[in-house]
Scaffold this motif. Sequence first.
Motif, PDB file in Angstrom:
ATOM      1  N   ILE A   1      49.481  62.668  41.269  1.00  0.00           N
ATOM      2  CA  ILE A   1      50.664  61.836  41.509  1.00  0.00           C
ATOM      3  C   ILE A   1      51.033  61.130  40.211  1.00  0.00           C
ATOM      4  CG2 ILE A   1      49.207  59.929  42.344  1.00  0.00           C
ATOM      5  CD1 ILE A   1      51.615  59.067  44.069  1.00  0.00           C
ATOM      6  N   GLY A   2      52.312  61.095  39.926  1.00  0.00           N
ATOM      7  CA  GLY A   2      52.785  60.441  38.720  1.00  0.00           C
ATOM      8  C   GLY A   2      53.471  61.413  37.778  1.00  0.00           C
ATOM      9  N   PRO A   3      53.918  60.884  36.637  1.00  0.00           N
ATOM     10  CA  PRO A   3      53.771  59.492  36.195  1.00  0.00           C
ATOM     11  C   PRO A   3      54.651  58.512  36.984  1.00  0.00           C
ATOM     12  CG  PRO A   3      55.104  60.728  34.636  1.00  0.00           C
ATOM     13  CD  PRO A   3      54.606  61.724  35.635  1.00  0.00           C
ATOM     14  N   VAL A   4      54.062  57.365  37.306  1.00  0.00           N
ATOM     15  CA  VAL A   4      54.732  56.292  38.024  1.00  0.00           C
ATOM     16  C   VAL A   4      54.525  55.006  37.235  1.00  0.00           C
ATOM     17  CG1 VAL A   4      54.826  54.941  40.143  1.00  0.00           C
ATOM     18  CG2 VAL A   4      54.376  57.388  40.259  1.00  0.00           C
ATOM     19  N   SER A   5      55.576  54.241  37.032  1.00  0.00           N
ATOM     20  CA  SER A   5      55.482  52.955  36.337  1.00  0.00           C
ATOM     21  C   SER A   5      55.532  51.827  37.358  1.00  0.00           C
ATOM     22  CB  SER A   5      56.610  52.802  35.317  1.00  0.00           C
ATOM     23  OG  SER A   5      56.504  53.784  34.306  1.00  0.00           O
ATOM     24  N   LEU A   6      54.541  50.943  37.304  1.00  0.00           N
ATOM     25  CA  LEU A   6      54.469  49.826  38.236  1.00  0.00           C
ATOM     26  C   LEU A   6      54.589  48.511  37.483  1.00  0.00           C
ATOM     27  CD1 LEU A   6      51.518  50.893  40.577  1.00  0.00           C
ATOM     28  CD2 LEU A   6      53.965  51.225  40.928  1.00  0.00           C
ATOM     29  N   SER A   7      55.286  47.561  38.087  1.00  0.00           N
ATOM     30  CA  SER A   7      55.392  46.206  37.563  1.00  0.00           C
ATOM     31  C   SER A   7      54.966  45.260  38.679  1.00  0.00           C
ATOM     32  CB  SER A   7      56.828  45.919  37.121  1.00  0.00           C
ATOM     33  OG  SER A   7      56.934  44.617  36.580  1.00  0.00           O
ATOM     34  N   ILE A   8      53.831  44.594  38.496  1.00  0.00           N
ATOM     35  CA  ILE A   8      53.241  43.768  39.548  1.00  0.00           C
ATOM     36  C   ILE A   8      53.466  42.296  39.223  1.00  0.00           C
ATOM     37  CG2 ILE A   8      51.119  43.233  40.801  1.00  0.00           C
ATOM     38  CD1 ILE A   8      50.054  45.966  39.910  1.00  0.00           C
ATOM     39  N   PRO A   9      54.126  41.549  40.101  1.00  0.00           N
ATOM     40  CA  PRO A   9      54.376  40.130  39.819  1.00  0.00           C
ATOM     41  C   PRO A   9      53.101  39.308  39.897  1.00  0.00           C
ATOM     42  CG  PRO A   9      55.103  40.688  42.038  1.00  0.00           C
ATOM     43  CD  PRO A   9      54.692  41.973  41.385  1.00  0.00           C
ATOM     44  N   ARG A  10      52.891  38.448  38.907  1.00  0.00           N
ATOM     45  CA  ARG A  10      51.719  37.562  38.930  1.00  0.00           C
ATOM     46  C   ARG A  10      51.874  36.569  40.092  1.00  0.00           C
ATOM     47  NH1 ARG A  10      48.538  37.621  34.306  1.00  0.00           N
ATOM     48  NH2 ARG A  10      49.434  38.715  32.507  1.00  0.00           N
ATOM     49  N   GLY A  11      50.846  36.454  40.877  1.00  0.00           N
ATOM     50  CA  GLY A  11      50.919  35.569  42.024  1.00  0.00           C
ATOM     51  C   GLY A  11      51.742  36.133  43.170  1.00  0.00           C
TER      52      GLY A  11
ATOM     53  N   ARG B   1      42.883  52.297  34.413  1.00  0.00           N
ATOM     54  CA  ARG B   1      43.707  51.789  33.315  1.00  0.00           C
ATOM     55  C   ARG B   1      43.223  50.408  32.860  1.00  0.00           C
ATOM     56  NH1 ARG B   1      49.240  52.484  31.857  1.00  0.00           N
ATOM     57  NH2 ARG B   1      48.951  54.629  32.578  1.00  0.00           N
ATOM     58  N   ASP B   2      42.803  49.562  33.816  1.00  0.00           N
ATOM     59  CA  ASP B   2      42.384  48.197  33.497  1.00  0.00           C
ATOM     60  C   ASP B   2      41.167  47.847  34.343  1.00  0.00           C
ATOM     61  OD1 ASP B   2      42.055  45.477  33.101  1.00  0.00           O
ATOM     62  OD2 ASP B   2      44.210  45.068  33.024  1.00  0.00           O
TER      63      ASP B   2
ATOM     64  N   ASN C   1      50.735  59.483  54.914  1.00  0.00           N
ATOM     65  CA  ASN C   1      49.341  59.857  54.693  1.00  0.00           C
ATOM     66  C   ASN C   1      49.279  61.028  53.720  1.00  0.00           C
ATOM     67  OD1 ASN C   1      48.763  59.336  58.198  1.00  0.00           O
ATOM     68  ND2 ASN C   1      48.291  57.942  56.534  1.00  0.00           N
ATOM     69  N   GLY C   2      48.453  60.885  52.694  1.00  0.00           N
ATOM     70  CA  GLY C   2      48.317  61.948  51.708  1.00  0.00           C
ATOM     71  C   GLY C   2      49.321  61.883  50.574  1.00  0.00           C
ATOM     72  N   ALA C   3      50.173  60.831  50.556  1.00  0.00           N
ATOM     73  CA  ALA C   3      51.185  60.736  49.493  1.00  0.00           C
ATOM     74  C   ALA C   3      50.580  60.385  48.142  1.00  0.00           C
ATOM     75  CB  ALA C   3      52.240  59.698  49.868  1.00  0.00           C
ATOM     76  N   GLY C   4      49.388  59.762  48.152  1.00  0.00           N
ATOM     77  CA  GLY C   4      48.732  59.444  46.889  1.00  0.00           C
ATOM     78  C   GLY C   4      48.578  57.966  46.613  1.00  0.00           C
ATOM     79  N   LYS C   5      48.679  57.121  47.639  1.00  0.00           N
ATOM     80  CA  LYS C   5      48.586  55.669  47.430  1.00  0.00           C
ATOM     81  C   LYS C   5      47.204  55.276  46.884  1.00  0.00           C
ATOM     82  CE  LYS C   5      49.551  54.878  51.748  1.00  0.00           C
ATOM     83  NZ  LYS C   5      49.771  56.284  52.180  1.00  0.00           N
ATOM     84  N   SER C   6      46.148  55.761  47.522  1.00  0.00           N
ATOM     85  CA  SER C   6      44.794  55.418  47.065  1.00  0.00           C
ATOM     86  C   SER C   6      44.516  55.999  45.691  1.00  0.00           C
ATOM     87  CB  SER C   6      43.758  55.930  48.074  1.00  0.00           C
ATOM     88  OG  SER C   6      43.913  55.308  49.334  1.00  0.00           O
ATOM     89  N   THR C   7      44.987  57.214  45.457  1.00  0.00           N
ATOM     90  CA  THR C   7      44.793  57.853  44.152  1.00  0.00           C
ATOM     91  C   THR C   7      45.461  57.039  43.051  1.00  0.00           C
ATOM     92  OG1 THR C   7      44.732  60.029  45.222  1.00  0.00           O
ATOM     93  CG2 THR C   7      45.133  59.991  42.855  1.00  0.00           C
ATOM     94  N   LEU C   8      46.654  56.508  43.351  1.00  0.00           N
ATOM     95  CA  LEU C   8      47.379  55.706  42.365  1.00  0.00           C
ATOM     96  C   LEU C   8      46.664  54.385  42.108  1.00  0.00           C
ATOM     97  CD1 LEU C   8      49.985  56.046  40.722  1.00  0.00           C
ATOM     98  CD2 LEU C   8      51.164  54.716  42.466  1.00  0.00           C
TER      99      LEU C   8
ATOM    100  N   HIS D   1      52.507  44.942  33.706  1.00  0.00           N
ATOM    101  CA  HIS D   1      53.207  46.217  33.577  1.00  0.00           C
ATOM    102  C   HIS D   1      52.208  47.352  33.363  1.00  0.00           C
ATOM    103  CE1 HIS D   1      57.038  44.103  33.348  1.00  0.00           C
ATOM    104  NE2 HIS D   1      56.490  43.286  32.445  1.00  0.00           N
ATOM    105  N   PHE D   2      52.377  48.419  34.143  1.00  0.00           N
ATOM    106  CA  PHE D   2      51.534  49.605  34.019  1.00  0.00           C
ATOM    107  C   PHE D   2      52.441  50.828  33.940  1.00  0.00           C
ATOM    108  CE2 PHE D   2      49.012  46.421  36.171  1.00  0.00           C
ATOM    109  CZ  PHE D   2      47.812  46.479  35.479  1.00  0.00           C
ATOM    110  N   PRO D   3      52.861  51.198  32.715  1.00  0.00           N
ATOM    111  CA  PRO D   3      53.777  52.333  32.563  1.00  0.00           C
ATOM    112  C   PRO D   3      53.061  53.683  32.681  1.00  0.00           C
ATOM    113  CG  PRO D   3      53.241  51.410  30.422  1.00  0.00           C
ATOM    114  CD  PRO D   3      52.572  50.529  31.443  1.00  0.00           C
ATOM    115  N   ASP D   4      53.769  54.646  33.228  1.00  0.00           N
ATOM    116  CA  ASP D   4      53.345  56.054  33.232  1.00  0.00           C
ATOM    117  C   ASP D   4      51.933  56.252  33.785  1.00  0.00           C
ATOM    118  OD1 ASP D   4      55.775  56.759  32.087  1.00  0.00           O
ATOM    119  OD2 ASP D   4      55.024  56.394  30.063  1.00  0.00           O
ATOM    120  N   LEU D   5      51.687  55.718  34.963  1.00  0.00           N
ATOM    121  CA  LEU D   5      50.402  55.934  35.627  1.00  0.00           C
ATOM    122  C   LEU D   5      50.344  57.348  36.199  1.00  0.00           C
ATOM    123  CD1 LEU D   5      49.673  52.724  37.732  1.00  0.00           C
ATOM    124  CD2 LEU D   5      48.220  53.670  35.954  1.00  0.00           C
ATOM    125  N   VAL D   6      49.219  58.012  36.013  1.00  0.00           N
ATOM    126  CA  VAL D   6      48.991  59.336  36.593  1.00  0.00           C
ATOM    127  C   VAL D   6      47.641  59.316  37.305  1.00  0.00           C
ATOM    128  CG1 VAL D   6      48.674  61.795  36.166  1.00  0.00           C
ATOM    129  CG2 VAL D   6      50.375  60.521  34.846  1.00  0.00           C
TER     130      VAL D   6
END
Length: 302
Positions: free
Chosen positions: A210-220, A243-244, A229-236, A182-187
């Motif tokens: 971009i943000g704040p955006v909260s991401l939940s990444i499933p293990r595995g 963050r980690d 293009n330019g929406a902020g995917k790489s920046t996020l 879990h990665f809450p409130d990413l900016v």
Amino acid sequence: MAIKQLVGPSGSGLTKYLTDLYENTPGAVMLTSNPRAHITYLRTTVEEELAFGLEQRGVALDEMRQRIERIAGALDLQDLLDRAPNQLSGGQTRRVALGTVLILDAPLVLLDDPFAGLDPASRQQLAHVLHNLDADVVVAGHHAWLSDMDPDVDAELLGEEALLQLPEKVPSSHHGDDSHLHFPDLVGSQGAGKRRWWQFRKSQANRFEIGPVSLSIPRGGVLWLRGANGAGKSTLMKALVERDKRIGLMLQDPIDQVIDSRVDQMVPDAQLRSQFDLNSEEHPEDLSQRALRLAQFASVIG
């Protein structure tokens, strides 16, 4: 004027075909697979980058402005003209690189994988531009994008077509609340940050956040971030790494992650080097585009 589309796997000779044609055709222009190779990064704005090739050819100022306006409209670059070239996303950089080539109005236009990194709307837009060029066009790539958008455009195959076959999904051994990261409130932000001591110019006025955006990444599992293009995917994704620090990041351009002078230094894991058929003694920058991408991936997962 005609459009020719070449499709083939990595190593099938697509780039060599285009290069030979370019070197033996006076007046031809070519977009290489590396869009940043077409941008000087010596100019402060995208508009000045588009003008660079015209300046070298002695194009009159009024015509130069007309061509810039025309190509900016065709490739949807109007909102980027005042932006600094080094503050663009990967897809935006590719569109600007296309602009620096197409603005020259050459009789033969050679494009090496021009649709890579473009979102669906940008691909449609580029296809429309190519169909309306007053030039012969040769497009090479690993996928028949033009045929997907226009069945009347045939694709000539170089080499053997390889079908993508994915292995079975690996079951996750994690259960309960610990099954997700879990990665809450990413900016994420870029531009207008504090400049380093060697960067003499003032901070750029352009700032992207971009943000704040909260991401939940499933293990595995896999989380797919989609956006234009330019929406902020790489920046996020860079914000995730900040963050980690345990997170591995694979950047769009593999050359950005070359800091070693030998492949075995970049990829210390001998098993990975063998799996991807990487020569230990080669310099990473001497690798083919395909091999460098695999070396980049191996260095990240290793």
